[in-house]
Design an enzyme around this catalytic site. Structure first.
Site, PDB file in Angstrom:
ATOM      1  CG  ASP A  35      33.141  57.269 -18.906  1.00 46.44           C
ATOM      2  OD1 ASP A  35      32.562  56.419 -18.225  1.00 46.44           O
ATOM      3  OD2 ASP A  35      33.830  58.191 -18.400  1.00 46.44           O
ATOM      4  CB  THR A  63      29.737  56.532 -17.029  1.00 46.21           C
ATOM      5  OG1 THR A  63      29.900  57.702 -16.227  1.00 46.21           O
ATOM      6  CG2 THR A  63      28.275  56.382 -17.393  1.00 46.21           C
ATOM      7  CG  ASP A  64      32.228  53.426 -20.962  1.00 44.51           C
ATOM      8  OD1 ASP A  64      31.064  53.593 -21.370  1.00 44.51           O
ATOM      9  OD2 ASP A  64      33.228  53.857 -21.567  1.00 44.51           O
ATOM     10  CB  ILE A  65      33.497  50.534 -15.032  1.00 46.03           C
ATOM     11  CG1 ILE A  65      34.811  50.537 -15.825  1.00 46.03           C
ATOM     12  CG2 ILE A  65      33.537  49.463 -13.943  1.00 46.03           C
ATOM     13  CD1 ILE A  65      36.005  51.010 -15.052  1.00 46.03           C
ATOM     14  N   GLY A 101      28.588  48.410 -17.448  1.00 38.39           N
ATOM     15  CA  GLY A 101      28.912  46.999 -17.622  1.00 38.39           C
ATOM     16  C   GLY A 101      28.434  46.150 -16.455  1.00 38.39           C
TER      17      GLY A 101
END
Length: 418
Positions: free
Chosen positions: A155, A187-189, A192
């Site tokens: 991220d 960015t990860d969230i 997802g």
């Protein structure tokens, strides 16, 4: 294996079974979203150590006696409503267990490096040959092709490469100037959330004309792609103007005033989105003449003249406390608010009214706090059926559903396969 309805909830996705081979945040965020909406999610983890985030502490969850467990807060944030199955996928026996599960799954989510699962026969081509209805979602840093495809993506790295840090942080020439990452792994969230949407779109395609087993597909999601897509107006500002946006601290590139301001006892946010709101602010501030000043009368003028306006506003906001400003401005429908820490967030009466904090019974901690899902569905509401599992909590139950006897399960444990 038993029907999904026996281990999933009564939510909108209760008819779906999801096999989650992902770790850390982006993939687990997607699978938790699907689980909250009712899907049965089986989380496949490595024996002995499990998901990387199980070790990402402190802080650790405390049990009912106040003793620290080995359940990391990070893991707890993104793994509720899932069953934990420990399997060594590097062993043929472990691969067969995953294949058995995949034959009856609707969705598989994984975030291994490109090609990483092919060596184990668990890649999308192999598993979709076993189950043509399978929606197989791959999440990587850079996607399945391109010059960076083989690289690992994290991220923080992607926030820098994808431009987010170029527009986040204090402006050049001001104290503390420099690029900053966002305070959560955004960015990860976001990846997802995109993954959850993509999975539902693929399932809708598969099922819209009646169930057809051959209509599964592969989803290729890259953190870098998502980060660029989510630059939104900043990306479009660049594409339209040819000028790269710069860091502006808490200021907005297209709206003024839309940033933080000092008060007599702290700080507050003004988020003035139109000229009417600005005029009402000026009236409350005792400076009605600003609203008719040609330098400030329109948003476009305020953007051009922000260097003149912002110091005037800061001199004015220092004259009252944050609470006094918020009380006065709210009465005049001027968008404003405090800058809360997390204690302030969860003490906020609106947050409490919306039920954004909850507690769930936990196998080793007694009770585990959770941040609620923000989706409110009137007919099929989100359900909180199961706290984030301890490592391997459901291994025996899942294997029994696959037809393994207790003797066979004991042998698999003895061999370190589960």
């Amino acid at each position: 294996m038993s029907s999904a309805a026996s281990t999933s909830g009564g939510g909108a996705l209760a008819h779906l079974r999801v096999l989650d081979l992902s770790r850390v945040l982006a993939g687990p965020w997607a699978s938790q979203l699907l689980a909250d909406l009712g899907a049965e999610v089986i989380k496949v983890e490595r024996p002995a150590c499990g998901d990387d985030t199980r070790g990402w502490g402190p802080p650790w969850l405390a049990d009912g006696a106040g003793q620290v467990t080995r359940e990391a807060a990070y893991f707890l944030c993104t793994n509720r409503n899932k069953r934990s199955l420990t399997v060594d996928i590097t062993r043929p026996e472990g691969q067969e267990i995953v294949c058995q599960l995949a034959r009856d799954a609707d969705v598989l989510i994984e975030n291994f490096k490109v090609g990483g699962l092919a060596a184990y026969g668990l890649d999308q081509h192999s598993l979709r040959a076993l189950n043509p209805k399978l929606v197989y979602c791959s999440i990587t840093g850079f996607g399945q092709q391109g010059p960076y495809a083989e690289r690992a993506g994290y991220d923080f790295l992607i926030q820098g490469m994808g431009g987010l840090m170029s527009v986040t942080g204090t402006a050049d020439g001001e104290p503390g100037a420099g690029p900053q990452k966002v305070g959560v792994a955004l960015t990860d969230i976001l990846t997802g959330l995109y993954a959850g949407n993509a999975v539902l779109a693929a399932l809708a395609h598969r099922d819209r004309n009646g169930y057809r087993s051959g209509d599964g597909q592969h989803i290729d999601l890259a953190l870098l792609d998502v980060q660029i897509a989510c630059l939104a107006n900043q990306a479009m500002n660049y594409l339209v103007s040819g000028t790269a946006p710069k860091r502006m601290g808490n200021a907005h590139p297209n709206i003024v005033p839309y940033q933080d301001f000092p008060t007599a006892d702290g700080d507050m946010i003004l988020a003035i989105g139109n000229d009417g709101q600005f005029a009402r602010f000026c009236a409350v501030a005792g400076r009605p003449e600003w609203a008719s000043d040609e330098r400030f009368a329109s948003n476009a003028a305020r953007v051009r003249n922000r260097q003149e306006l912002i110091p005037l506003l800061r001199q004015t906001t220092l004259q009252r406390s944050t609470a006094e400003w918020i009380a006065a401005l709210e009465k005049s429908a001027v968008p404003c608010g405090p800058i809360n820490d997390l204690a302030g967030v969860f003490a906020d009466p609106q947050v409490q009214a919306r039920g954004m904090r909850l507690d769930m019974a936990h196998a080793s901690g007694g009770s585990a706090p959770q941040v609620a899902n923000p989706i409110h569905l009137s007919a099929t509401p989100v359900e909180y059926r199961k706290a984030p599992p301890v490592l391997g909590e459901d291994t025996a139950a899942v294997l029994r559903e696959l037809g393994h006897s207790d003797t066979q399960i004991a042998a698999l444990r003895q061999a370190g396969i589960v």
